[in-house]
Write a protein that holds these residues in place. Structure first.
Motif, PDB file in Angstrom:
ATOM      1  N   ILE A   1       3.525   8.726   4.449  1.00 55.94           N
ATOM      2  CA  ILE A   1       3.050   8.562   3.082  1.00 55.94           C
ATOM      3  C   ILE A   1       3.845   9.519   2.194  1.00 55.94           C
ATOM      4  O   ILE A   1       4.665  10.292   2.689  1.00 55.94           O
ATOM      5  N   GLU A   2       3.581   9.494   0.878  1.00 56.29           N
ATOM      6  CA  GLU A   2       4.400  10.309  -0.009  1.00 56.29           C
ATOM      7  C   GLU A   2       4.242  11.814   0.183  1.00 56.29           C
ATOM      8  O   GLU A   2       5.188  12.562   0.080  1.00 56.29           O
TER       9      GLU A   2
ATOM     10  N   PHE B   1      -8.930   9.440  -2.978  1.00 63.91           N
ATOM     11  CA  PHE B   1      -7.803  10.116  -2.330  1.00 63.91           C
ATOM     12  C   PHE B   1      -6.551   9.235  -2.299  1.00 63.91           C
ATOM     13  O   PHE B   1      -5.474   9.690  -1.946  1.00 63.91           O
ATOM     14  N   ASN B   2      -6.712   7.983  -2.637  1.00 63.47           N
ATOM     15  CA  ASN B   2      -5.588   7.050  -2.679  1.00 63.47           C
ATOM     16  C   ASN B   2      -4.638   7.448  -3.824  1.00 63.47           C
ATOM     17  O   ASN B   2      -5.078   7.614  -4.952  1.00 63.47           O
ATOM     18  N   PRO B   3      -3.326   7.607  -3.535  1.00 68.84           N
ATOM     19  CA  PRO B   3      -2.408   8.017  -4.612  1.00 68.84           C
ATOM     20  C   PRO B   3      -2.333   7.014  -5.775  1.00 68.84           C
ATOM     21  O   PRO B   3      -1.848   7.353  -6.848  1.00 68.84           O
ATOM     22  N   ASP B   4      -2.789   5.790  -5.562  1.00 73.66           N
ATOM     23  CA  ASP B   4      -2.768   4.796  -6.645  1.00 73.66           C
ATOM     24  C   ASP B   4      -4.086   4.726  -7.401  1.00 73.66           C
ATOM     25  O   ASP B   4      -4.266   3.872  -8.266  1.00 73.66           O
ATOM     26  N   PHE B   5      -5.009   5.622  -7.055  1.00 70.06           N
ATOM     27  CA  PHE B   5      -6.363   5.480  -7.595  1.00 70.06           C
ATOM     28  C   PHE B   5      -6.456   5.736  -9.093  1.00 70.06           C
ATOM     29  O   PHE B   5      -7.026   4.942  -9.834  1.00 70.06           O
TER      30      PHE B   5
ATOM     31  N   ASN C   1       0.359   8.836 -11.820  1.00 65.93           N
ATOM     32  CA  ASN C   1      -0.869   9.242 -11.138  1.00 65.93           C
ATOM     33  C   ASN C   1      -1.424  10.522 -11.764  1.00 65.93           C
ATOM     34  O   ASN C   1      -0.776  11.563 -11.734  1.00 65.93           O
ATOM     35  N   ILE C   2      -2.617  10.419 -12.327  1.00 62.33           N
ATOM     36  CA  ILE C   2      -3.214  11.568 -13.000  1.00 62.33           C
ATOM     37  C   ILE C   2      -3.541  12.682 -11.999  1.00 62.33           C
ATOM     38  O   ILE C   2      -3.401  13.856 -12.304  1.00 62.33           O
ATOM     39  N   ARG C   3      -3.974  12.301 -10.805  1.00 64.68           N
ATOM     40  CA  ARG C   3      -4.268  13.316  -9.788  1.00 64.68           C
ATOM     41  C   ARG C   3      -3.200  13.289  -8.697  1.00 64.68           C
ATOM     42  O   ARG C   3      -3.386  12.766  -7.621  1.00 64.68           O
ATOM     43  N   GLU C   4      -2.081  13.899  -9.034  1.00 59.89           N
ATOM     44  CA  GLU C   4      -0.905  13.878  -8.173  1.00 59.89           C
ATOM     45  C   GLU C   4      -1.134  14.743  -6.927  1.00 59.89           C
ATOM     46  O   GLU C   4      -0.824  14.334  -5.819  1.00 59.89           O
ATOM     47  N   SER C   5      -1.676  15.926  -7.108  1.00 58.99           N
ATOM     48  CA  SER C   5      -1.818  16.827  -5.966  1.00 58.99           C
ATOM     49  C   SER C   5      -3.033  16.453  -5.121  1.00 58.99           C
ATOM     50  O   SER C   5      -4.040  15.955  -5.632  1.00 58.99           O
ATOM     51  N   ILE C   6      -2.933  16.701  -3.829  1.00 52.84           N
ATOM     52  CA  ILE C   6      -4.059  16.445  -2.932  1.00 52.84           C
ATOM     53  C   ILE C   6      -5.217  17.364  -3.311  1.00 52.84           C
ATOM     54  O   ILE C   6      -6.379  16.975  -3.267  1.00 52.84           O
TER      55      ILE C   6
ATOM     56  N   PRO D   1       0.801  -1.227   0.000  1.00 55.55           N
ATOM     57  CA  PRO D   1       0.000   0.000   0.000  1.00 55.55           C
ATOM     58  C   PRO D   1       0.833   1.277   0.000  1.00 55.55           C
ATOM     59  O   PRO D   1       1.929   1.303   0.572  1.00 55.55           O
ATOM     60  N   ARG D   2       0.265   2.297  -0.639  1.00 60.30           N
ATOM     61  CA  ARG D   2       0.875   3.636  -0.584  1.00 60.30           C
ATOM     62  C   ARG D   2      -0.079   4.620   0.093  1.00 60.30           C
ATOM     63  O   ARG D   2       0.240   5.771   0.306  1.00 60.30           O
ATOM     64  N   TYR D   3      -1.279   4.133   0.360  1.00 64.45           N
ATOM     65  CA  TYR D   3      -2.301   5.004   0.974  1.00 64.45           C
ATOM     66  C   TYR D   3      -2.099   5.054   2.491  1.00 64.45           C
ATOM     67  O   TYR D   3      -1.379   4.233   3.060  1.00 64.45           O
ATOM     68  N   PRO D   4      -2.752   6.021   3.160  1.00 59.60           N
ATOM     69  CA  PRO D   4      -2.538   6.154   4.604  1.00 59.60           C
ATOM     70  C   PRO D   4      -3.286   5.100   5.436  1.00 59.60           C
ATOM     71  O   PRO D   4      -4.227   4.468   4.953  1.00 59.60           O
ATOM     72  N   VAL D   5      -2.858   4.971   6.689  1.00 65.16           N
ATOM     73  CA  VAL D   5      -3.468   4.037   7.644  1.00 65.16           C
ATOM     74  C   VAL D   5      -4.993   4.216   7.694  1.00 65.16           C
ATOM     75  O   VAL D   5      -5.726   3.246   7.820  1.00 65.16           O
ATOM     76  N   CYS D   6      -5.448   5.473   7.564  1.00 63.04           N
ATOM     77  CA  CYS D   6      -6.891   5.757   7.699  1.00 63.04           C
ATOM     78  C   CYS D   6      -7.741   4.862   6.803  1.00 63.04           C
ATOM     79  O   CYS D   6      -8.819   4.446   7.213  1.00 63.04           O
ATOM     80  N   LEU D   7      -7.280   4.571   5.593  1.00 55.80           N
ATOM     81  CA  LEU D   7      -8.124   3.787   4.701  1.00 55.80           C
ATOM     82  C   LEU D   7      -8.319   2.371   5.255  1.00 55.80           C
ATOM     83  O   LEU D   7      -9.426   1.869   5.325  1.00 55.80           O
ATOM     84  N   GLU D   8      -7.236   1.743   5.691  1.00 61.96           N
ATOM     85  CA  GLU D   8      -7.437   0.388   6.220  1.00 61.96           C
ATOM     86  C   GLU D   8      -8.148   0.428   7.561  1.00 61.96           C
ATOM     87  O   GLU D   8      -8.860  -0.505   7.923  1.00 61.96           O
TER      88      GLU D   8
END
Lengths: 251, 361, 266
Positions: free
Chosen positions: A207-208, B295-299, B306-311, A157-164
Motif C-alpha cells: 500500500i502507499e 483508515f482507507n486512504p481514499d476515505f 486526501n485530507i487525512r494523509e497521515s496514519i 483499491p488503494r486500501y489494504p487486503v485487511c478491509l476486503e
C-alpha cells in the motif's frame, strides 16, 4: 470500436491468461478489437491502440525501445501484474551482484545482453493505470476496459487486503498466529489466501504507506522465524517503488 | 414476564423461533467463533470458550458445566443489519431516460444470543441510521423492523472486555425480546416485548422464584467483578478535545497499520462507500453500498486530495469519533466495550491502554 | 415505512450556459423546494454522484454551476439542452439572511465558491432595504475563470460588488491580488455579517483579515466542502471533527468550527 494491444516482456504469461478468462464478457461488449496479442492470435497489427496492456518487466535494451514505442502509439498504457508494475520476482536480482548471478546462471554469459536490473514499465514511460498482483484479478481488467468505454477513472483499491478480508467476514489470520502481509499489501485479490486460512504473502505489492517496521516487530513478537519477513517482502514486488525507496534509504 | 424453565426447554424455544425467523447465532468454525445462519441449537458453540488478549485469540473447551460457556462471536451482528456489500439501486438506461429499480433487503432475522455489548451496539446503530437521523435509512429500517432479539446474560467476561466502563451491563436491561440468564440448574427467562412473551408462553415454564432472580443478579455482579480491563469515560471527551494536537497520535500512528480491522470488527462503526457496478453492453448500472473505513486512504478525499494523509490523523479520527465526536453527534459514546478491536488489532493497539496514556498527558 | 433517501428525481435541462472553458451553468426546469446555500446530489449514469451547490432557484428554474473537476462533473458538463438530469435533494442548511437584518451583509467568495454565494446574493439584492449595506467580494484566479460575467452590470448597479483577479490580465481594469487584499482595501463595519465560500486556505486567511477589521468569527458563516457520498449523515465520509458536513452543514458559524478548521488533517 476500441482497439486493444496486449504485450509481453519478461514474465511468465500468467497475467495475459486473464484475458482468456474474460473472453465471454469481452465478446458481449462487442465494440472491442484486439489487434495485437501474440499469445492469442497469429495475425497481429501494430498501429494505434486505445489501450495497451503490458505484461512483464523491462530487462533488455530492446525492451526499453519497445515500451517507448507502445507508449507513443497508445492512448492508455496499463501494466498488468507484478512484473510490469514492480519488476516482478526477477527483480530480486536488483539487490544482488548482477555479474555474479549472470555467471552463476549462464554457462556463457557473454551472449547475454540484459539490463543490470529488472524494471517496471514506469521507470521508462508514463503509465496510466497499474494492475497489481501475481497474477492480476480479471475483474480489474474488465473494470479498466469498462471504464475506458464509460470515460471514467477505473475503481481500483488503494486500501489494504485487511478491509476486503474483513468485508468477507474472515478472522485475522495474523492474530491467529500466521505470518500475514495483508495489513501492508494493497487489496484487489479478494483476500484469497486469508480466506483459506493462510497468510497473505504480498503478491499485490505494498500500500502507499506500509508500516513495515512495526509489522516486522509483530512478526518477531509472534515468534515467526528469522528472515521470513524480508523473504516475503522481497519476492514478487521486490522492486516496487515503495520497497525500493525503503531499501535505498537503508543502504 | 420473568419465568424459569428447565435447560432442556431451550431447544423448544429455539425451534419455535425458527418457525418464524431465520436464526443467526454464534457458531464455531475453524477455531473461531463467528456468526452464521443456523438450523439447530446444536450448532451453537456450547462447551467452548475463547481466550482473548491483545492480538491473540484461541478457542478451547470450557471447564464449566454451562451451555453459554463461550462469550461472544469474533465479529458483531451489524453485517446482518447492513450487509457488507449490497446493491441498493439498479439503474437502466433506455433512450436517454433512466429507470430505477429500488432493491430492498427482505430478511426476517432472529439473532439468537446477543450479549449486552452487541445489544447496545444495535441501539447505537439505531440512533445513527434511524432515530437520530433526519433522513432515516430505509434499508436498515426494513431489516430492523423484522428483527427478533434473544439476549443472553454473560456469566464471565473475556480478558479484553470492558463493557461496564461504557455503561453496558452483562445482564441487559432493555432492547431484547427475550433475555436468557443461565443459572446453575435452570434458565431464567425475561421478556422485553409481547413478541417475546408469545414464545415463552408456549414453553413449560413456572414463575421465577425470588432466589432465582437473586442468583441472576449475582451472576452479573461476579461478571462485572471479573472484568480485567476498564476505560474511564469521566470527562474523557473534553480531555481528548484538549489533546487533539498531542504527539500521542503520532506515536500511535507509528504502530497502527491503518489496516481497518478495528473498524470492521466494531459493532458501531457504520461507514460505507457507494460504488457503481456497470454492465456496459446491457445499459445497466448498479449502485452498491460497501463497508468502508476511516483508515482507507481514499476515505476523506476532496478532489483526489486526501485530507487525512497521515496514519496518525486517521487513527485520531477513529478514536476521537468513538470517545468524543460521537457524544456531540448522538449524545452517547460510539464504543460499547466489547473489546474486539483489542483482540483483532494485528498491531497490538489497545484502546483502554491508550486512554490511560491520554489521561496522563 | 421510511422513504428511501437515495431515490433520484428527474428534471429537464432547459438552458446550458458556458461560463469558462470547463464550467457550465445549467438551468433546469424543476418544481421542488430549495433554499440558498443548500446543495443537491447530482447523478450521472454509471459514473456516480457529486454534491453541487444550488446557484439559483426562482420557483421554476433551478441553477447549477458545474466545473468538470472529476469523473461525475465532467460527464454532467457533457449534457445538452433538452437532456434529463437526475438529482436528489435538497440537502444541508441554508444562508439565513435574517441574521443580517439591519446590518451590513458582506459576501466573500473565491473561485467556484461563488456558485454557493450567487443565489443568496440575488436574494439580498431583492431585499437590500433590509440591510444597512450589501457588499460582495469575489476573487477569481484569472480573467478567463470569471463566473456569471453576464450579470456583472446589474450587480455593480445594485450593490457594492467587487472583483479581484489573482493574476493580472490586459483585458482587466479592476483589482488584482488575492481576495485577502481586497478585504483589506474594503471598508467594512465591525458589526457586519459575513457569508463566505471558497477553498479552505482562502477561508482561513480571509478570516484573519476580517478579524483585523474587528469582525469576530461568530459573525462569519462559512460554507464547507468535504467528501460527501450519501449526504444523509450515514456514510461517514464528510465527517469533520464532530460534524457531518452533509447534514450539519455545509454552512457553519466560524466560531464553532475554528478549532477544527485551522488544524491539519481533521
Amino acid at each position: 470500436m476500441i482497439n486493444i494491444g496486449v504485450f509481453k516482456f519478461a514474465s511468465c504469461d500468467g497475467c495475459q491468461l486473464s484475458f482468456f478468462e474474460i473472453v465471454e464478457e469481452i465478446l458481449k461488449i462487442g465494440d472491442i478489437n484486439i489487434s495485437f496479442f501474440l499469445e492469442a492470435q497469429s495475425k497481429n497489427r501494430f498501429d494505434e491502440f486505445d489501450i495497451s496492456f503490458v505484461e512483464g518487466s523491462i530487462s533488455t535494451p530492446e525492451d526499453i525501445e519497445l515500451i517507448k514505442k507502445i507508449r507513443e502509439k497508445s492512448k492508455k498504457v496499463v501494466t498488468i501484474g507484478a512484473c510490469a508494475t514492480s519488476g516482478g520476482i526477477q527483480s530480486i536480482r536488483n539487490y544482488l551482484n548482477y555479474k555474479e548471478i549472470l555467471e552463476y546462471v549462464y554457462p556463457s554469459p557473454e551472449y547475454i545482453n540484459s539490463l543490470e536490473k529488472s524494471h517496471p514499465s514506469s521507470d521508462f514511460i508514463e503509465v496510466d493505470y497499474e494492475l497489481r498482483g501475481c497474477p492480476i484479478n480479471k475483474k480489474h481488467l474488465l473494470e479498466v476496459i469498462n471504464s475506458f468505454l464509460l470515460n471514467k477513472t477505473p475503481n481500483l483499491p488503494r486500501y489494504p487486503v485487511c478491509l476486503e478480508c474483513k468485508i468477507k467476514g474472515n478472522p485475522c489470520v495474523l492474530v491467529l498466529g500466521k505470518p500475514c502481509l495483508g495489513s501492508i499489501t494493497v487489496a484487489g485479490c479478494g483476500s484469497i489466501c486469508p480466506s483459506y486460512n493462510r497468510g497473505c504473502y504480498g503478491c499485490f505489492g505494498p500500500i502507499e504507506k506500509p508500516n513495515i517496521e512495526h509489522l516486522q516487530e509483530i512478526f518477531k513478537e509472534k515468534g515467526f522465524k528469522g528472515d521470513m519477513f524480508e523473504d516475503i517482502l522481497t519476492s514478487f514486488n521486490a522492486y516496487n517503488r515503495t520497497y525500493r525507496e525503503q531499501y535505498e534509504k537503508e543502504s | 414476564m420473568i419465568v424459569t424453565v428447565e435447560k432442556s426447554q431451550l431447544e423448544k424455544l429455539f425451534n419455535l423461533i425458527k418457525k418464524e425467523y431465520e436464526i443467526v447465532a454464534p457458531v464455531l468454525r475453524e477455531g473461531v467463533i463467528g456468526l452464521s445462519a443456523v438450523n439447530s441449537l446444536n450448532q451453537l458453540p456450547f462447551g467452548y470458550t475463547e481466550v482473548e488478549e491483545k492480538n491473540f485469540y484461541r478457542v478451547e473447551k470450557s471447564n464449566d458445566k454451562y451451555m453459554f460457556s463461550y462469550i461472544r462471536a469474533s465479529f458483531p451482528y451489524k453485517r446482518f443489519l447492513i450487509p457488507p456489500e449490497f446493491t441498493f439501486l439498479k439503474v437502466k438506461r433506455e433512450n436517454g431516460k433512466l429507470a430505477f429499480e429500488e432493491l430492498t433487503i427482505e430478511k426476517k432475522y432472529a439473532f439468537f444470543d446477543v450479549r449486552g455489548c452487541d445489544l447496545r451496539g444495535i441501539e447505537v446503530l439505531d440512533n445513527v441510521f434511524l432515530k437520530k437521523n433526519q433522513h432515516p435509512d430505509s434499508y436498515y429500517e426494513k431489516v430492523r423492523k423484522n428483527l427478533f432479539i434473544v439476549s443472553v446474560t454473560c456469566r464471565k467476561p473475556s480478558d479484553v472486555c470492558f463493557c461496564y466502563s461504557m455503561g453496558v451491563c452483562p445482564k441487559p436491561k432493555r432492547g431484547f425480546d427475550i433475555l436468557i440468564t443461565e443459572l446453575d440448574d435452570v434458565l431464567l427467562l425475561e421478556t422485553g416485548t409481547e413478541k417475546g412473551e408469545k414464545f415463552v408462553k408456549k414453553l413449560d415454564y413456572r414463575d421465577a422464584r425470588e432466589e432465582e432472580i437473586e442468583e441472576s443478579k449475582k451472576i452479573e455482579k461476579n461478571c462485572i467483578k471479573s472484568l480485567k480491563r476498564s476505560l474511564n469515560t469521566e470527562g474523557f471527551p473534553e480531555i481528548l478535545y484538549r489533546n487533539i494536537e498531542s504527539n500521542i497520535w503520532n506515536e500511535i500512528g507509528k504502530r497502527c497499520f491503518a489496516c481497518t480491522s478495528c473498524t470492521q470488527v466494531c459493532p458501531t462503526c457504520f461507514c460505507f462507500d457507494i460504488v457503481e457496478k456497470n454492465n456496459v453492453n446491457e445499459g445497466l448500472s448498479e449502485r452498491v453500498r460497501i463497508y468502508d473505513s476511516c483508515f482507507n486512504p481514499d476515505f476523506a478525499t476532496v478532489h483526489r486530495f486526501n485530507i487525512r494523509e497521515s496514519i496518525a490523523s486517521r487513527y485520531r479520527q477513529w478514536y476521537m469519533h468513538k470517545f468524543a465526536y460521537w457524544v456531540d453527534q448522538f449524545g452517547e459514546f460510539g464504543c460499547v466495550g466489547c473489546g474486539r478491536c483489542i483482540t483483532w488489532c494485528p498491531a497490538s493497539i489497545d484502546v483502554t491502554e491508550e486512554e490511560k496514556k491520554i489521561r496522563k498527558l | 415505512m421510511v422513504e428511501n433517501p437515495y431515490l433520484l428525481k428527474e428534471a429537464e435541462i432547459v438552458e446550458k450556459i458556458k461560463e469558462t472553458t470547463d464550467t457550465y451553468t445549467f438551468r433546469i426546469k424543476c418544481s421542488d423546494s430549495f433554499k440558498p446555500g443548500q446543495y443537491n446530489m447530482i447523478y450521472y449514469f454509471g459514473i456516480g454522484e457529486a454534491p453541487i451547490s444550488i446557484a439559483g432557484f426562482d420557483g421554476e428554474i433551478l441553477e447549477h454551476t458545474i466545473r468538470a473537476a472529476g469523473d461525475v462533473t465532467s460527464h454532467i458538463d457533457s449534457l445538452k439542452e433538452g437532456d434529463l438530469l437526475y438529482y436528489r435533494g435538497s440537502y444541508g442548511n441554508f444562508w439565513d439572511l435574517e441574521i443580517a437584518k439591519g446590518k451590513s451583509l458582506v459576501l466573500v467568495s473565491g473561485g467556484l465558491g461563488f456558485a454557493a454565494i450567487k443565489w443568496v446574493m440575488e436574494e439580498a439584492i431583492k431585499r437590500k432595504d433590509e440591510f444597512s449595506s450589501v457588499i460582495s467580494l469575489y476573487g477569481s484566479k484569472n480573467y478567463d475563470s470569471l463566473l456569471y460575467t453576464y450579470h456583472y452590470e446589474m450587480w455593480y448597479r445594485e450593490i457594492d460588488f467587487k472583483i479581484t483577479l489573482d493574476n493580472p490580465d490586459p483585458r482587466w481594469k479592476g483589482d488584482v491580488g488575492l481576495i485577502t487584499e481586497l478585504i483589506r482595501k474594503t471598508k467594512l463595519n465591525k458589526d457586519s455579517i459575513v457569508f463566505m465560500c471558497g477553498p479552505d486556505p482562502m477561508v482561513k486567511f480571509s478570516v484573519i483579515e476580517l478579524e483585523k477589521k474587528g469582525i469576530t468569527p461568530d459573525r462569519i458563516y462559512v460554507s464547507m466542502e468535504r467528501h460527501m457520498k450519501c449526504s444523509v449523515g450515514t456514510c461517514g465520509h464528510c465527517m469533520f471533527g464532530p460534524f457531518f458536513v452533509c447534514k450539519d452543514g455545509p454552512i457553519f458559524r466560524y466560531s464553532e468550527i475554528r478549532e477544527f478548521f485551522e488544524r491539519k488533517e481533521v
